[in-house]
Design a protein around this motif. Structure first.
Motif, PDB file in Angstrom:
ATOM      1  N   GLY A   9     -21.905  45.272   3.339  1.00  0.00           N
ATOM      2  CA  GLY A   9     -22.804  44.186   2.949  1.00  0.00           C
ATOM      3  C   GLY A   9     -22.126  42.838   3.114  1.00  0.00           C
ATOM      4  N   LYS A  10     -22.917  41.844   3.494  1.00  0.00           N
ATOM      5  CA  LYS A  10     -22.357  40.525   3.773  1.00  0.00           C
ATOM      6  C   LYS A  10     -21.733  39.882   2.536  1.00  0.00           C
ATOM      7  N   SER A  11     -22.395  39.990   1.386  1.00  0.00           N
ATOM      8  CA  SER A  11     -21.847  39.346   0.191  1.00  0.00           C
ATOM      9  C   SER A  11     -20.576  40.057  -0.279  1.00  0.00           C
ATOM     10  N   ASN A  12     -20.533  41.374  -0.157  1.00  0.00           N
ATOM     11  CA  ASN A  12     -19.320  42.098  -0.531  1.00  0.00           C
ATOM     12  C   ASN A  12     -18.170  41.755   0.407  1.00  0.00           C
ATOM     13  N   PHE A  13     -18.486  41.591   1.689  1.00  0.00           N
ATOM     14  CA  PHE A  13     -17.458  41.227   2.660  1.00  0.00           C
ATOM     15  C   PHE A  13     -16.876  39.852   2.323  1.00  0.00           C
ATOM     16  N   SER A  14     -17.744  38.892   2.023  1.00  0.00           N
ATOM     17  CA  SER A  14     -17.286  37.548   1.649  1.00  0.00           C
ATOM     18  C   SER A  14     -16.451  37.589   0.378  1.00  0.00           C
ATOM     19  N   SER A  15     -16.854  38.421  -0.555  1.00  0.00           N
ATOM     20  CA  SER A  15     -16.092  38.558  -1.797  1.00  0.00           C
ATOM     21  C   SER A  15     -14.715  39.146  -1.535  1.00  0.00           C
ATOM     22  N   MET A  16     -14.656  40.124  -0.633  1.00  0.00           N
ATOM     23  CA  MET A  16     -13.363  40.735  -0.304  1.00  0.00           C
ATOM     24  C   MET A  16     -12.444  39.727   0.383  1.00  0.00           C
ATOM     25  N   ILE A  17     -13.000  38.914   1.277  1.00  0.00           N
ATOM     26  CA  ILE A  17     -12.204  37.897   1.961  1.00  0.00           C
ATOM     27  C   ILE A  17     -11.694  36.871   0.946  1.00  0.00           C
ATOM     28  N   SER A  18     -12.564  36.455   0.028  1.00  0.00           N
ATOM     29  CA  SER A  18     -12.154  35.493  -1.005  1.00  0.00           C
ATOM     30  C   SER A  18     -11.056  36.070  -1.884  1.00  0.00           C
ATOM     31  N   LEU A  19     -11.177  37.336  -2.246  1.00  0.00           N
ATOM     32  CA  LEU A  19     -10.154  37.993  -3.050  1.00  0.00           C
ATOM     33  C   LEU A  19      -8.833  38.063  -2.294  1.00  0.00           C
ATOM     34  N   LEU A  20      -8.886  38.396  -1.009  1.00  0.00           N
ATOM     35  CA  LEU A  20      -7.679  38.462  -0.186  1.00  0.00           C
ATOM     36  C   LEU A  20      -7.008  37.089  -0.102  1.00  0.00           C
ATOM     37  N   LYS A  21      -7.811  36.035   0.069  1.00  0.00           N
ATOM     38  CA  LYS A  21      -7.256  34.675   0.107  1.00  0.00           C
ATOM     39  C   LYS A  21      -6.586  34.321  -1.208  1.00  0.00           C
ATOM     40  N   GLU A  22      -7.177  34.706  -2.317  1.00  0.00           N
ATOM     41  CA  GLU A  22      -6.598  34.417  -3.632  1.00  0.00           C
ATOM     42  C   GLU A  22      -5.279  35.155  -3.829  1.00  0.00           C
ATOM     43  N   ILE A  23      -5.221  36.408  -3.396  1.00  0.00           N
ATOM     44  CA  ILE A  23      -3.982  37.190  -3.515  1.00  0.00           C
ATOM     45  C   ILE A  23      -2.880  36.555  -2.670  1.00  0.00           C
ATOM     46  N   ILE A  24      -3.232  36.150  -1.444  1.00  0.00           N
ATOM     47  CA  ILE A  24      -2.263  35.501  -0.561  1.00  0.00           C
ATOM     48  C   ILE A  24      -1.770  34.205  -1.196  1.00  0.00           C
ATOM     49  N   HIS A  25      -2.685  33.412  -1.705  1.00  0.00           N
ATOM     50  CA  HIS A  25      -2.305  32.141  -2.334  1.00  0.00           C
ATOM     51  C   HIS A  25      -1.439  32.385  -3.570  1.00  0.00           C
ATOM     52  N   TRP A  26      -1.764  33.401  -4.333  1.00  0.00           N
ATOM     53  CA  TRP A  26      -0.989  33.713  -5.544  1.00  0.00           C
ATOM     54  C   TRP A  26       0.434  34.118  -5.171  1.00  0.00           C
ATOM     55  N   PHE A  27       0.589  34.944  -4.132  1.00  0.00           N
ATOM     56  CA  PHE A  27       1.914  35.456  -3.795  1.00  0.00           C
ATOM     57  C   PHE A  27       2.726  34.487  -2.941  1.00  0.00           C
ATOM     58  N   TRP A  28       2.115  33.862  -1.925  1.00  0.00           N
ATOM     59  CA  TRP A  28       2.862  33.001  -1.002  1.00  0.00           C
ATOM     60  C   TRP A  28       2.682  31.515  -1.262  1.00  0.00           C
ATOM     61  N   GLY A  29       1.796  31.149  -2.140  1.00  0.00           N
ATOM     62  CA  GLY A  29       1.550  29.727  -2.368  1.00  0.00           C
ATOM     63  C   GLY A  29       0.601  29.192  -1.316  1.00  0.00           C
ATOM     64  N   THR A  30       0.636  27.899  -1.132  1.00  0.00           N
ATOM     65  CA  THR A  30      -0.293  27.281  -0.186  1.00  0.00           C
ATOM     66  C   THR A  30       0.106  27.611   1.248  1.00  0.00           C
ATOM     67  N   THR A  31      -0.875  27.576   2.125  1.00  0.00           N
ATOM     68  CA  THR A  31      -0.588  27.771   3.544  1.00  0.00           C
ATOM     69  C   THR A  31      -0.349  26.391   4.166  1.00  0.00           C
ATOM     70  N   ASP A  32       0.750  25.777   3.754  1.00  0.00           N
ATOM     71  CA  ASP A  32       1.117  24.458   4.254  1.00  0.00           C
ATOM     72  C   ASP A  32       1.720  24.577   5.649  1.00  0.00           C
ATOM     73  N   ASN A  33       2.091  23.442   6.216  1.00  0.00           N
ATOM     74  CA  ASN A  33       2.622  23.432   7.577  1.00  0.00           C
ATOM     75  C   ASN A  33       3.899  24.251   7.721  1.00  0.00           C
ATOM     76  N   LEU A  34       4.772  24.213   6.723  1.00  0.00           N
ATOM     77  CA  LEU A  34       6.008  25.009   6.807  1.00  0.00           C
ATOM     78  C   LEU A  34       5.690  26.495   6.916  1.00  0.00           C
ATOM     79  N   PHE A  35       4.747  26.956   6.117  1.00  0.00           N
ATOM     80  CA  PHE A  35       4.377  28.370   6.149  1.00  0.00           C
ATOM     81  C   PHE A  35       3.758  28.729   7.498  1.00  0.00           C
ATOM     82  N   LEU A  36       2.902  27.857   8.025  1.00  0.00           N
ATOM     83  CA  LEU A  36       2.281  28.117   9.327  1.00  0.00           C
ATOM     84  C   LEU A  36       3.316  28.106  10.449  1.00  0.00           C
TER      85      LEU A  36
END
Length: 140
Positions: A9-36
């Motif tokens: 489902g589209k809404s579940n997919f968007s929710s999963m992507i949002s959750l993945l982004k939050e986990i990444i942000h929590w563990f690695w911090g911001t995706t600033d230029n140094l990280f990229l």
């Protein structure tokens, strides 16, 4: 609509992507230029290492696995440095920034070594600059 979006489902997919982004942000911090930059340098390192191994005739699944494990460990250490900053010390990205800069310089040196292995001429001044940055020495 993509197949996986139809299944979950589209809404579940968007929710999963949002959750993945939050986990990444929590563990690695911001995706600033140094990280990229570290992500890009790591990918270039991986590609040039594989090309170097191919040119030497030493490419195997074991060597590719070691390269991948090294890169996974590198990003885990960046995450650990962010956790130290955010949850132990409380300093805004100081340790994470130092860790990112160190690994960017390290990856740069490895990229130049791999390019040299492939026969690309490397300016000595540039190579010495990176080595001095990595070792912390000053020419002045």
């Amino acid at each position: 609509m993509l197949l996986y979006q139809n299944i979950i489902g589209k809404s579940n997919f968007s929710s999963m992507i949002s959750l993945l982004k939050e986990i990444i942000h929590w563990f690695w911090g911001t995706t600033d230029n140094l990280f990229l930059v570290l992500i890009i340098f790591t990918l270039i390192d991986l590609l040039t290492s594989i090309l170097c191994l191919i040119s030497k005739g030493k490419l195997s699944m074991q060597t590719i696995s070691k390269l991948l494990y090294k890169n996974i460990a590198l990003f885990l250490l960046v995450g650990v440095s962010h956790m130290i900053d955010a949850y132990l010390v409380g300093i805004d990205n100081a340790f994470r920034k130092i860790t990112l800069e160190l690994y960017i310089i390290y990856e740069g040196i490895v990229i130049f070594e791999n390019a040299s292995c492939l026969g690309v001429p490397i300016p000595k001044a540039l190579k010495m600059f990176l080595i001095n940055l990595y070792s912390g020495e000053d020419d002045t």
